[in-house]
Structures are given as structure tokens and as C-alpha cells.
Design an enzyme around this catalytic site. Structure first.
Site, short mmCIF file in Angstrom:
data_model
loop_
_atom_site.label_atom_id
_atom_site.label_comp_id
_atom_site.label_asym_id
_atom_site.label_seq_id
_atom_site.Cartn_x
_atom_site.Cartn_y
_atom_site.Cartn_z
N GLY A 246 30.63 -14.52 -42.08
CA GLY A 246 31.06 -15.92 -42.18
C GLY A 246 29.92 -16.87 -42.50
O GLY A 246 30.04 -17.77 -43.33
N SER A 247 28.77 -16.67 -41.84
CA SER A 247 27.60 -17.53 -42.08
C SER A 247 27.08 -17.36 -43.51
O SER A 247 26.69 -18.33 -44.16
CB SER A 247 26.48 -17.19 -41.09
N ASP B 59 23.21 -19.22 -37.78
CA ASP B 59 22.70 -18.25 -38.76
C ASP B 59 22.77 -18.75 -40.20
O ASP B 59 22.21 -18.10 -41.09
CB ASP B 59 23.51 -16.94 -38.67
N ILE C 182 26.83 -8.92 -38.78
CA ILE C 182 26.04 -8.81 -40.00
C ILE C 182 26.16 -10.05 -40.88
O ILE C 182 25.78 -10.05 -42.04
CB ILE C 182 26.36 -7.52 -40.79
N LYS D 158 23.25 -9.39 -43.35
CA LYS D 158 21.91 -9.39 -42.75
C LYS D 158 21.93 -8.44 -41.56
O LYS D 158 22.98 -8.11 -41.01
CB LYS D 158 21.49 -10.80 -42.30
#
Length: 291
Positions: free
Chosen positions: A110-111, A144, A107, A19
Site C-alpha cells: 500500500g505504501s 513507510d 513488504i 521492500k
């Protein structure tokens, strides 16, 4: 012969897309120590890949070693175990990770991995949890995670958990990856961080997003990020995503983005990807459900 990151016998292979934060405004610090913010999320058609296979013995096993991250601390494993515990299922899973996104890059690596794990195992374990319930579980793993669970470009408020879906232009982005991992905790603890940006509404969003209040702090702390911004700014208006380290610029077509990418030095890796208002993960899950 190299071992494939995800074996052919994996039952389910799903993307964990990157993202961008097209803006990040810090409005103030809350009583609980977290920051009140406003941000604008858009997905990219580029990211990690995760593979899943069902286990009947209840064991959650991440088969891919991630350097510097102990198995039980990995967000993928934590997400899987949280979903297992909350749902009460006796099933487990083998999970593989094809890691393509940098850690500490802003970016969402991990989320996004955690969100893909929640959605993938919800599908594999046939739990039939809805998006709202999965997003609530995801918030406990990271601010996030819910935006990746919901899978829509969004204007976000609070600590990033209050989401309003938005329809944005979907340009091509060139994302440069400075060779450094930025500590989000350090950035938000920095006394020089701007914490009094005036709130805006989703209707008053500036064209192309807005500014990033974290950028000046990161540039001061990490010369690698400052240098990448200077370099990219020679070709396009460059901004930092999240708390860094990645920086980006937008282009009307892939050819223009590729042309600039080829002019960047080998010391500054980059990739070109299309902006997406609907997450590639959700596009794939919806395609599967229609079959």
C-alpha cells in the site's frame, strides 16, 4: 478473454516495488503513542504495477476494484487527492492497479502504491515538485511512504521517517508469503512486544541487517508465520519483514534461491527477487527523463 489489469491506452505505467525490512528494532514508545524504531530498508525488483492516464475534469478514478478496500479509502486515491489539493491543479487521472503484492505482508504494498501515485502524477501533471516536498506529503499517508518516494536503500529512525541512504550488498531474496494478513496495529499494541532494544548507529549496522523485534509477537499470534519461518530455516537463515507476514532469506545468486523456492509446498506461495539499493521506480523515471 480476460481484461488486462492495465489497458494499453494508459499513458504512464510505473512499478510500485516491494521492500524488505532487513532489521526492525523497537527502542521505546513515544508520548504520542507511536514507537521509536530503527530499521533498514532495501527494495526488490518485484512489485505492483500502476497505470495512469490524464483527465481534464479533475476527477480521480481508480479503475481497479480492490476487494475489501472502498474506493475513497484506498491509499492510491488518497495520495492522488492529497497531491491534487496541495498543488492546486485542476487536472485529474484514471488509475489502474495490477496488484501483485499481498496485503498485510510487511513488504510495503500500500505504501509503495501511494508513493508511485505521488511520483507518477507529479510527472503526468507536470507539477515539478521535488522529492523533499513529495516525501513530506507522503508521510501524512503512512510512515513507510517517504522511503518509497526517495527511492534509496536507507537506515531509518523515528517512526521510520528519518532516512540515511546506505549502500548494501544486493543479494537475491526468496520471499515466502504465509496465507494470513497481519495487523500492524495489533502487533504494536501487544504488551509482550520488546520496546527497549538499545539504539545502534548506521556505522555499527550488523552484517545482513539485524533482528526483528516484532517477530516473536507475530509468531505467537500467527502460527502460519511461525510455520513458514520453521520451514524456510531448514534451507537458509530466515527472518520476517516489517510486522509480517512475509518471511525471507538471502542467497548469493538466483539459481540457489530458485532451487529452495521449488522445494516449498504449494500451500506457501513465494517469489524470488533481487535486492536493489535504487528503487526500480526511480530507475524507470530517470530513464524516461534521459530520453
Amino acid at each position: 478473454m480476460t481484461t488486462p489489469a492495465i489497458p494499453d491506452h494508459a499513458e504512464l505505467i510505473l512499478p510500485a516495488p516491494a521492500k524488505l525490512n532487513l532489521m526492525l528494532h523497537i527502542l521505546g514508545r513515544r508520548a504520542d503513542g507511536y514507537h521509536e524504531l530503527q530499521t533498514l530498508f532495501q527494495f526488490l525488483d518485484h512489485g505492483d504495477l500502476l497505470g495512469f492516464s490524464l483527465r481534464n475534469d479533475g476527477v480521480i478514478q481508480l479503475r481497479t476494484e480492490v476487494p475489501g478496500v472502498p474506493h475513497d479509502s484506498n491509499l492510491i486515491v488518497r495520495a492522488a487527492r492529497q497531491l491534487q489539493q496541495q498543488s492546486g491543479t485542476a487536472l485529474g487521472a484514471d488509475i489502474w492497479l495490477d496488484k501483485r503484492l499481498p496485503m498485510g505482508g510487511g513488504i510495503g504494498g500500500g505504501s509503495s502504491d501511494a508513493a508511485t501515485t505521488l511520483l507518477g502524477l507529479n510527472h503526468l501533471w507536470q507539477l515539478d515538485w521535488d522529492e523533499e516536498r513529495l516525501a513530506g506529503l507522503g508521510l501524512g499517508l503512512g510512515a513507510d511512504v517517504p522511503v518509497f518516494v526517495r527511492g534509496r536503500a536507507a537506515f531509518a529512525e523515528g517512526v521510520g521517517e528519518r532516512l540515511i541512504p546506505v549502500e548494501l550488498a544486493e543479494p537475491w531474496f526468496l520471499v515466502a508469503i504465509p496465507p494470513v494478513s497481519v495487523s500492524t496495529a495489533e502487533v504494536f499494541a501487544d504488551p509482550e512486544l520488546t520496546r527497549n532494544t538499545a539504539a545502534i548507529t548506521v556505522r555499527s549496522l550488523p552484517e545482513g541487517g539485524g533482528h526483528n523485534d516484532c517477530q516473536l509477537v507475530v509468531e505467537k499470534r500467527y502460527p502460519e508465520v511461525r510455520n513458514a519461518l520453521k520451514l524456510l530455516n531448514k534451507f537458509v537463515h530466515a527472518k520476517m519483514t516489517g510486522t509480517g507476514a512475509c518471511v525471507f532469506g538471502s542467497f548469493p545468486n538466483k539459481g540457489d534461491a530458485d532451487k529452495v523456492s521449488r522445494q516449498l509446498p504449494a500451500t506457501l506461495p513465494s517469489f524470488v527477487a533481487r535486492g536493489c539499493n535504487r528503487s526500480p521506480l526511480h530507475q524507470q523515471l530517470e530513464s524516461r527523463s534521459r530520453k
